[in-house]
Motif scaffolding. Structure first.
Motif, PDB file in Angstrom:
ATOM      1  N   LEU A   1      60.939 -22.581  10.425  1.00  0.00           N
ATOM      2  CA  LEU A   1      61.723 -22.960   9.244  1.00  0.00           C
ATOM      3  C   LEU A   1      62.187 -24.404   9.333  1.00  0.00           C
ATOM      4  CD1 LEU A   1      63.876 -19.730   8.704  1.00  0.00           C
ATOM      5  CD2 LEU A   1      61.868 -20.485   7.414  1.00  0.00           C
ATOM      6  N   TRP A   2      62.580 -24.836  10.515  1.00  0.00           N
ATOM      7  CA  TRP A   2      63.038 -26.214  10.697  1.00  0.00           C
ATOM      8  C   TRP A   2      61.900 -27.209  10.421  1.00  0.00           C
ATOM      9  CZ3 TRP A   2      67.652 -28.573  11.533  1.00  0.00           C
ATOM     10  CH2 TRP A   2      67.616 -29.892  11.969  1.00  0.00           C
ATOM     11  N   CYS A   3      60.700 -26.878  10.857  1.00  0.00           N
ATOM     12  CA  CYS A   3      59.565 -27.783  10.667  1.00  0.00           C
ATOM     13  C   CYS A   3      59.041 -27.762   9.234  1.00  0.00           C
ATOM     14  CB  CYS A   3      58.439 -27.416  11.636  1.00  0.00           C
ATOM     15  SG  CYS A   3      58.843 -27.655  13.385  1.00  0.00           S
ATOM     16  N   LEU A   4      59.073 -26.599   8.592  1.00  0.00           N
ATOM     17  CA  LEU A   4      58.505 -26.479   7.258  1.00  0.00           C
ATOM     18  C   LEU A   4      59.495 -26.806   6.146  1.00  0.00           C
ATOM     19  CD1 LEU A   4      56.329 -23.235   7.525  1.00  0.00           C
ATOM     20  CD2 LEU A   4      55.626 -25.619   7.743  1.00  0.00           C
ATOM     21  N   ALA A   5      60.770 -26.889   6.451  1.00  0.00           N
ATOM     22  CA  ALA A   5      61.774 -27.158   5.410  1.00  0.00           C
ATOM     23  C   ALA A   5      61.510 -28.463   4.663  1.00  0.00           C
ATOM     24  CB  ALA A   5      63.177 -27.152   6.019  1.00  0.00           C
ATOM     25  N   PRO A   6      61.202 -29.600   5.330  1.00  0.00           N
ATOM     26  CA  PRO A   6      60.920 -30.828   4.560  1.00  0.00           C
ATOM     27  C   PRO A   6      59.712 -30.695   3.642  1.00  0.00           C
ATOM     28  CG  PRO A   6      61.354 -31.341   6.872  1.00  0.00           C
ATOM     29  CD  PRO A   6      61.196 -29.859   6.777  1.00  0.00           C
ATOM     30  N   PHE A   7      58.644 -30.003   4.115  1.00  0.00           N
ATOM     31  CA  PHE A   7      57.460 -29.837   3.281  1.00  0.00           C
ATOM     32  C   PHE A   7      57.767 -28.938   2.078  1.00  0.00           C
ATOM     33  CE2 PHE A   7      55.898 -30.653   7.584  1.00  0.00           C
ATOM     34  CZ  PHE A   7      55.090 -31.744   7.353  1.00  0.00           C
ATOM     35  N   TYR A   8      58.552 -27.903   2.296  1.00  0.00           N
ATOM     36  CA  TYR A   8      58.926 -27.032   1.188  1.00  0.00           C
ATOM     37  C   TYR A   8      59.750 -27.796   0.156  1.00  0.00           C
ATOM     38  CZ  TYR A   8      61.267 -23.367  -1.458  1.00  0.00           C
ATOM     39  OH  TYR A   8      61.770 -22.597  -2.476  1.00  0.00           O
ATOM     40  N   TRP A   9      60.703 -28.599   0.627  1.00  0.00           N
ATOM     41  CA  TRP A   9      61.544 -29.356  -0.308  1.00  0.00           C
ATOM     42  C   TRP A   9      60.711 -30.411  -1.046  1.00  0.00           C
ATOM     43  CZ3 TRP A   9      65.998 -27.629  -1.787  1.00  0.00           C
ATOM     44  CH2 TRP A   9      66.835 -28.450  -2.541  1.00  0.00           C
ATOM     45  N   MET A  10      59.720 -30.967  -0.393  1.00  0.00           N
ATOM     46  CA  MET A  10      58.830 -31.913  -1.063  1.00  0.00           C
ATOM     47  C   MET A  10      58.067 -31.228  -2.197  1.00  0.00           C
ATOM     48  SD  MET A  10      55.598 -34.040   0.544  1.00  0.00           S
ATOM     49  CE  MET A  10      54.724 -32.502   0.886  1.00  0.00           C
ATOM     50  N   MET A  11      57.527 -30.040  -1.937  1.00  0.00           N
ATOM     51  CA  MET A  11      56.779 -29.340  -2.974  1.00  0.00           C
ATOM     52  C   MET A  11      57.680 -28.882  -4.109  1.00  0.00           C
ATOM     53  SD  MET A  11      53.889 -27.142  -0.888  1.00  0.00           S
ATOM     54  CE  MET A  11      55.082 -26.320   0.162  1.00  0.00           C
ATOM     55  N   VAL A  12      58.893 -28.450  -3.778  1.00  0.00           N
ATOM     56  CA  VAL A  12      59.823 -28.030  -4.827  1.00  0.00           C
ATOM     57  C   VAL A  12      60.200 -29.208  -5.708  1.00  0.00           C
ATOM     58  CG1 VAL A  12      62.171 -27.196  -5.234  1.00  0.00           C
ATOM     59  CG2 VAL A  12      60.721 -26.044  -3.576  1.00  0.00           C
ATOM     60  N   THR A  13      60.478 -30.348  -5.100  1.00  0.00           N
ATOM     61  CA  THR A  13      60.834 -31.541  -5.870  1.00  0.00           C
ATOM     62  C   THR A  13      59.664 -32.011  -6.718  1.00  0.00           C
ATOM     63  OG1 THR A  13      62.318 -32.180  -4.063  1.00  0.00           O
ATOM     64  CG2 THR A  13      61.813 -33.858  -5.694  1.00  0.00           C
ATOM     65  N   ALA A  14      58.436 -31.790  -6.268  1.00  0.00           N
ATOM     66  CA  ALA A  14      57.266 -32.200  -7.039  1.00  0.00           C
ATOM     67  C   ALA A  14      57.177 -31.465  -8.365  1.00  0.00           C
ATOM     68  CB  ALA A  14      56.000 -31.964  -6.221  1.00  0.00           C
ATOM     69  N   PHE A  15      57.767 -30.277  -8.461  1.00  0.00           N
ATOM     70  CA  PHE A  15      57.727 -29.502  -9.707  1.00  0.00           C
ATOM     71  C   PHE A  15      58.997 -29.655 -10.537  1.00  0.00           C
ATOM     72  CE2 PHE A  15      54.580 -27.309  -7.106  1.00  0.00           C
ATOM     73  CZ  PHE A  15      53.551 -27.127  -8.006  1.00  0.00           C
ATOM     74  N   ARG A  16      59.942 -30.479 -10.121  1.00  0.00           N
ATOM     75  CA  ARG A  16      61.160 -30.687 -10.896  1.00  0.00           C
ATOM     76  C   ARG A  16      60.927 -31.748 -11.973  1.00  0.00           C
ATOM     77  NH1 ARG A  16      65.312 -28.283  -7.954  1.00  0.00           N
ATOM     78  NH2 ARG A  16      65.058 -28.273  -5.690  1.00  0.00           N
ATOM     79  N   PRO A  17      61.592 -31.639 -13.097  1.00  0.00           N
ATOM     80  CA  PRO A  17      61.577 -32.746 -14.055  1.00  0.00           C
ATOM     81  C   PRO A  17      62.250 -33.974 -13.456  1.00  0.00           C
ATOM     82  CG  PRO A  17      62.335 -30.704 -15.083  1.00  0.00           C
ATOM     83  CD  PRO A  17      62.291 -30.451 -13.607  1.00  0.00           C
ATOM     84  N   SER A  18      61.869 -35.141 -13.951  1.00  0.00           N
ATOM     85  CA  SER A  18      62.404 -36.379 -13.387  1.00  0.00           C
ATOM     86  C   SER A  18      63.913 -36.491 -13.540  1.00  0.00           C
ATOM     87  CB  SER A  18      61.733 -37.583 -14.051  1.00  0.00           C
ATOM     88  OG  SER A  18      61.924 -37.543 -15.463  1.00  0.00           O
ATOM     89  N   ASP A  19      64.494 -35.856 -14.569  1.00  0.00           N
ATOM     90  CA  ASP A  19      65.942 -35.914 -14.744  1.00  0.00           C
ATOM     91  C   ASP A  19      66.677 -34.887 -13.900  1.00  0.00           C
ATOM     92  OD1 ASP A  19      64.971 -33.747 -16.083  1.00  0.00           O
ATOM     93  OD2 ASP A  19      66.074 -34.108 -17.953  1.00  0.00           O
ATOM     94  N   SER A  20      65.933 -34.076 -13.129  1.00  0.00           N
ATOM     95  CA  SER A  20      66.551 -33.073 -12.243  1.00  0.00           C
ATOM     96  C   SER A  20      66.124 -33.296 -10.802  1.00  0.00           C
ATOM     97  CB  SER A  20      66.165 -31.659 -12.699  1.00  0.00           C
ATOM     98  OG  SER A  20      66.526 -31.424 -14.037  1.00  0.00           O
ATOM     99  N   THR A  21      65.935 -34.562 -10.447  1.00  0.00           N
ATOM    100  CA  THR A  21      65.424 -34.885  -9.108  1.00  0.00           C
ATOM    101  C   THR A  21      66.341 -34.362  -8.020  1.00  0.00           C
ATOM    102  OG1 THR A  21      64.382 -36.882  -9.993  1.00  0.00           O
ATOM    103  CG2 THR A  21      64.698 -36.765  -7.601  1.00  0.00           C
ATOM    104  N   PHE A  22      67.632 -34.533  -8.188  1.00  0.00           N
ATOM    105  CA  PHE A  22      68.597 -34.184  -7.145  1.00  0.00           C
ATOM    106  C   PHE A  22      69.257 -32.828  -7.398  1.00  0.00           C
ATOM    107  CE2 PHE A  22      68.374 -38.826  -7.425  1.00  0.00           C
ATOM    108  CZ  PHE A  22      67.961 -39.116  -6.144  1.00  0.00           C
TER     109      PHE A  22
END
Length: 304
Positions: free
Chosen positions: A47-68
Motif C-alpha cells: 500500500l505504501w508503494c502503490l499509494a502514489p501511483f493510485y493517487w496519480m491515476m485518480v487525479t488523472a480522471f478528475r476535472p481540472s477544477d477539482s485537482t485538489f
C-alpha cells in the motif's frame, strides 16, 4: 517391593492449574501469528508503494477544477485530461514523445543485449588476463553520477553536431544499461554447468554453435529479464534527455515535465497525471504479465 501412597488431588488444585495446552497447539498458534504478521507487513509495504501511483491515476480522471479534491475517487470522472495530453494546439507533442521513448528504449535494449551477452559470457566462461579488472571497471562505470557527465557530453556532442539527435540520447543510455546487462548475466553464466557446453563440443559443435544452440536457449530467462530491466531504465531516463534533446527528439519524461497549460503560468496538474498514467500503466502491465519469467530470470543460476 515398596509402593508409595498416592497423593490425593483436590478439585481446587486442578482448577488452579487450568487445562494443559499441547505443545503442538502452541507451536501452531505461534506459526499462525508469525504468518499473520508477515502478511500484514507485506500489505503495508504494498500500500505504501502503490499509494502514489493510485493517487496519480485518480487525479488523472478528475476535472481540472477539482485537482485538489480530497477523495479516494473523483466525484465526476472525465477523460478530458487524456485528450488534453495528446492535444497539440498548446505546443505539446505527446504522441511524438511516446514514439521517441519507444524507439530509443528498443534500440538501447537491443544494442545493450547484443554487447552485454557476449561480454558477460566472456567474463564468466573464458580465462584471460585482467578479467576481474575489466569487470570491476564495467561495474565502476555505473557508479558515476549522471549529473557529472552532462557537461562533457554536452560539449562533445556540440562539437560533433549531435545535440537534438537520436544518437545523442542512445549512446549515453547504452553506457548506463551495459553495466546492468553485464552484471545480471555474468552471475547466470558463471553458475551454468560446464558439462552442457563440453558435451556439445564432444558431439562436434564449434564454440559458436555450442553458444548459439546450447547456451543461448538456457540463458533465455535471464536474457528476457535483462531486456525488461534495460528497457525500463532507458524509458525512465530523464537527466540526459532533458539536456541533449530538442522538440523533435524529446522523450516522454521530459515532455511531462514541460507540459503547457491552457493559460500562461498555469500548471496542468491533471493533464500531467494523465500523461504519467499513460507512461506508467503499460510498464506495470508488462511486468505483471511476464512476472514469472522475470522472477525466473533473476533467480536463474542461483542453484547449480
Amino acid at each position: 517391593m515398596s509402593t508409595q501412597p498416592l497423593q490425593a488431588v483436590s478439585a481446587s488444585d486442578v482448577a488452579s492449574k487450568g487445562p494443559e495446552i499441547p505443545l503442538n497447539s502452541r507451536s501452531s498458534n505461534r506459526n499462525r501469528w508469525s504468518q499473520l504478521r508477515t502478511y500484514i507487513s507485506a500489505l503495508v509495504i504494498v500500500l505504501w508503494c502503490l499509494a502514489p501511483f493510485y493517487w496519480m491515476m485518480v487525479t488523472a480522471f478528475r476535472p481540472s477544477d477539482s485537482t485538489f479534491e480530497m477523495s479516494f475517487w473523483p466525484s465526476k470522472a472525465t477523460w478530458d485530461n487524456f485528450v488534453t495530453a495528446f492535444a497539440e494546439d498548446r505546443g505539446n507533442h505527446f504522441a511524438l514523445n511516446l514514439f521517441n521513448s519507444l524507439l530509443i528504449g528498443v534500440v538501447v535494449t537491443l544494442i545493450g543485449l547484443l554487447v552485454g551477452v557476449f561480454a558477460a559470457y566472456a567474463l564468466a566462461r573464458l580465462n584471460f588476463r585482467f578479467k576481474f579488472v575489466i569487470l570491476g571497471m564495467i561495474l565502476g562505470a555505473s557508479m558515476f553520477p549522471g549529473v557529472a557527465l552532462i557537461t562533457p557530453l554536452f560539449q562533445l556532442f556540440t562539437d560533433w553536431g549531435w545535440i537534438g539527435t537520436y544518437q545523442a540520447l542512445i549512446l549515453p543510455n547504452i553506457s548506463f544499461v551495459l553495466p546492468l546487462t553485464v552484471y545480471t548475466l555474468v552471475s547466470f553464466f558463471r553458475e551454468m554447468p560446464w558439462e552442457l557446453e563440453e558435451a556439445a563440443r564432444v558431439d562436434g559443435a564449434t564454440q559458436g554453435q555450442a553458444f548459439r544452440k546450447v547456451i543461448m536457449p538456457l540463458a533465455a530467462p535471464a536474457i528476457f529479464t535483462t531486456a525488461i530491466l534495460a528497457f525500463i531504465a532507458s524509458w525512465n531516463e530523464f537527466l540526459i534527455a532533458s539536456q541533449l534533446s530538442n522538440d523533435a527528439t524529446k522523450t516522454v519524461t521530459v515532455a511531462i515535465a514541460s507540459f503547457a497549460g491552457a493559460q500562461p503560468h498555469q500548471e496542468p496538474y491533471t493533464a500531467v497525471m494523465a500523461a504519467g498514467t499513460i507512461v506508467t500503466v503499460p510498464l506495470v502491465i508488462l511486468v505483471l504479465i511476464f512476472q514469472r519469467k522475470i522472477v525466473a530470470g533473476l533467480t536463474a543460476g542461483g542453484v547449480k
